[in-house]
Design an enzyme around this catalytic site. Sequence first.
Site: not given
Length: 810
Positions: A488, A490-492, A494-495, A510, A606
Site C-alpha cells: 500500500i 513505499v517510503g524512505g 521501506g515498504k 512498515k 517531515d
Amino acid sequence: MMRGGTIRLLIWVSSAFCFLFGSLGFDPVDNFLIDCGSPTNQTVSNRVFLADGSYSAVLSPPQKIIAKINSNSSSSIDSDVFQTALIFTEASSYTFPISKQGRHWVRLYFSPFVHNSYNMSQAKFSVSAQTFTLLKDYQVEGGFIIKEYILNVTSSSLVLTFTPSSNSFAFVNALEVVLLPDELIPEGARAIGSKETEQSLSQLALETVWRVNMGNKTVSPQNDTLWRFWDSDYSYLRYEGVATYVSKPEAVNYSASPTKYIAPSSVYGSATMLDTKKESRMIANLTWNFDVEHGFKYLVRFHFCDIMSKPADSVIFKVFINDLSVSDSLDLKNLTSDVLGRPYFMDVIMRASDNPTMNVSVGPYSKDGAYLYPITILNGLEIMKISNSRSSLDVSLSNSSKMKLGVIVGLAVGVFLAIVLAIVLFLFYRRRGRARAIHSKTEVVMVNAEEGKDNNGTAMFSASKIGYRFPLAAIQEATDNFSENLLIGVGGFGKVYKGVLRDSTKVAVKRGAPQSKQGLAEFRTEIEMLSQFRHRHLVSLIGYCDEKDELIIIYEYMENGSLKNHLYSSDLRCLSWRKRLEICVGAAKGLHYLHTSSEKTIIHRDVKSSNILLDENLMVKVADFGLSKTGPEIDQTHVSTAVKGSFGYLDPEYLTRQQLTEKSDVYSFGVVMFEVLCGRPVIDPSLPREEVSLVEWAMKRHQNGQLEEIVDPRLAGQVKPDTLRKFGDVAAKCLAGRGVDRPTVGDVLWNLEFVLQLEGNDGRSDHASPVNNLETSTVSTAELSMGSVGDIAGVSMSKVFAQMVREDMR
C-alpha cells in the site's frame, strides 16, 4: 586543547594548574616553551617556560606590547603563564629553529584580560604556521583556552605568524612547540564513508578537538608522558544508565606496542563497558556525542584494553561512527595476541559531513539474534580535525561554509533554480556518504516490550501502550509473507503492507528495507515517540518486530490512505472543500499536541501530505515519526541538527542554518495547506517554469490577490471568497522566510477553526466549530467578522482551546 571543551579545561585549571605539564621521561630535542610577556622564567611542574628574550626563537618584528594582569584585578587563573601576554598590533612571526624534522605539537594559550586600552576579549586575529591557517578572525570567548595543533615540519625552521584583523590586534599568553614521538601520528589511516579506502596524512595538519578517557575518570597532564589532558567521558555519554565504569590500571601490560606515548596506563586502565549478562533487560550500544565542525574530515582514534575478561573469554563487539560501521566484529583478544591487558588502538578517518554532531558507538556482537560475547568496551577516544583542501583548520574557510553562503545568497535573491540545485546537490552529497547496510547503523537493539527499560530503569516500551513484540511468523502470516498484492505504500524506511491479524484486526505493516537510508535510528525514534503519545489525530502504534535482522513497525490500518492520494489520484472521490478544511484542522490538532503536550516540544520534521492519513470515516491522523526530534531547551532558541525532511517541504531557514525549531513544522504545514487548496504536487517539472514550485507560484498569486486562479478546478463554486482569503493569509504566514515571523501551530489551528466558521454549515459533515460549542462563551458569529480576523479580538483563546481539549478527549 579541545574545541568545545573550555568548561572542562576551566575545571582542570581551577583545581590545580601546577600539574599541567608533569615530566615523565619524554625529552624531545625540539622543546620550546614560552611564557609570553613575562620578564622571568616560570617553572610549572618540572617544565620551564622561558621568559621573553630568553628563547632561541626569533620574533619579527621585535616590537610588541607586554601586558600583565593588574595585581589588584580578580582572576580565576592561578598559573603564572596566564598572567602575562604579548599584544601584536601588526603581523608578527616567531621563527623556531628545528633540530629534527617530523611531527610537532603547536600549543597556543589564550586568556583575555584588560591591559591599558587593550581589552583582549575584543581582539580578533588569525594564526598561521607553515602554509596552514590555524585560526581565522578568531576571538577568545571568555575564560581561557588552549588550542593544540599537529604539524609535520619538513624544513629547518617553523614560522608561526599572528596577524591582527582589520582595526584590531592579536595576543597570546604562552605557546609551545614540541617534537612528537615518531609513533604517535600515522602516515595514513583507513577512511570510512568515502570512496577512498586509505588516506595519507603526511602533508596535512591536525587539530585536537576532543581527547576523552572512558571510565568516568579525568586524566591530568602530570599522569601523561606527553602532558595531555584527558577529559572524563561522563558528560558525553548518551545512555549513562546502561554503562558500567571500571578501573584497573594495574592490569595494563605494555610488553609490546603500543607504548605509553600512545596513551598512559591511566587511560588504558579505565573503561566504560556494557556487560550483556548484567544488562539483559535492554541491549543497547554505548554511544558518546561530540560537537564537531561540519565540512571537515576527522582522524578518530579508538583506545581499547581488555582489563576485565577471563582468559577463556572472547571479546568481540561492533564499532560505529554516526551510522557508519568501523568494525562489524572487532576481536580484541585476537588483535592483542590473547595477552590480557595489552593495549590496542585503531585509527580511522571519518569523511566530511554536514552533521555538527559526531556519534561514536560500540555495541554487542550478535548472530542470529543471540549475543555471543558478554563484554563491549572502550577505554579512550581522540578526535582530531584534518586540514581541508585550502590548508585550513578554521571553519570560516571551509568549503562547507562557502557552499552554505552560496545557498543563503541564492535564497535572498529569490532565484528558484539556484535553490533547487543547491538542495539536490545537498541531498546527493548526504546519500553518497550514508551506509549501505542497515546492520551498520544499530544504536539500540530492543528486547521484549514488557522487559524493555530505559537508562533510569523504568519501562521504555509499555505493553499497555504498544501491545507486544510481534514474532516475525505472525507478521508474515498477516501479510501473506509480504505479498506485493498487499503493498500500500513505499517510503524512505521501506515498504508498507496491509495485514490482517488472526483476530481480524487490520494493520499497516512498515518493513525496513536492507538498503534503507534511515534504518534503526528512525525505527527506534518512531517507537519511542508513538509509545509516549495517544491522540485521536496521531496514528496509533500497535507493535514492532526486530527478529532475524528485520525491522518492522505495525500501526493501525488507515482505510482511506493518505491525503496526497486523495488530492492527486483520479481514481478516488474528490474531497470537498469543507472536508479539506476539516482535514487541515485535524492535522493541525495533531501537530499542536506534539508541540505542546509534553515538557519539551516534539518537532515532527517531515510534515507532508503523504504523512497525513485518513481512516474509514476520513478522520485525519498524522503519521511517520521516524525523523521526529525533541525541541530546544527552555533557554535555547533552536536545535542544531543535520537537515532531514522531504524536498519541497523543507523550511529554508532550517535548510541553510541547520537550526531546527517547531516553526519548521509550521512552514511544512503551510506547504500542505497550499497543496490542499490547489490540488497539485509541491514540485511539478512538467509545468511552465513559473509554476514548477507550488510555494513560489501560490505565494506570488496570493501577493497579487489572485488566489482564485489557483484553486483546484474540482472545487469550482465551493470556496467562499472570505474563506479563500483567510485560508490564503494563514498559509502565507506559515511560509514566512524567518521562523520568528511565522505563527505557532496553535495560532494556525485557531485560524483554521475560524475559517470553518466562515464557511458556515452548508454541506457540513460531523465536524462542529468550537466557537459555537463554547459552553461559557458569549461570542457570536457576527462578532467574528472579517474585521477582527487579524488579531481575533474579543475571543477567549483559553476557552477555545479548552473546548478543543474536551473534543479530543471524547
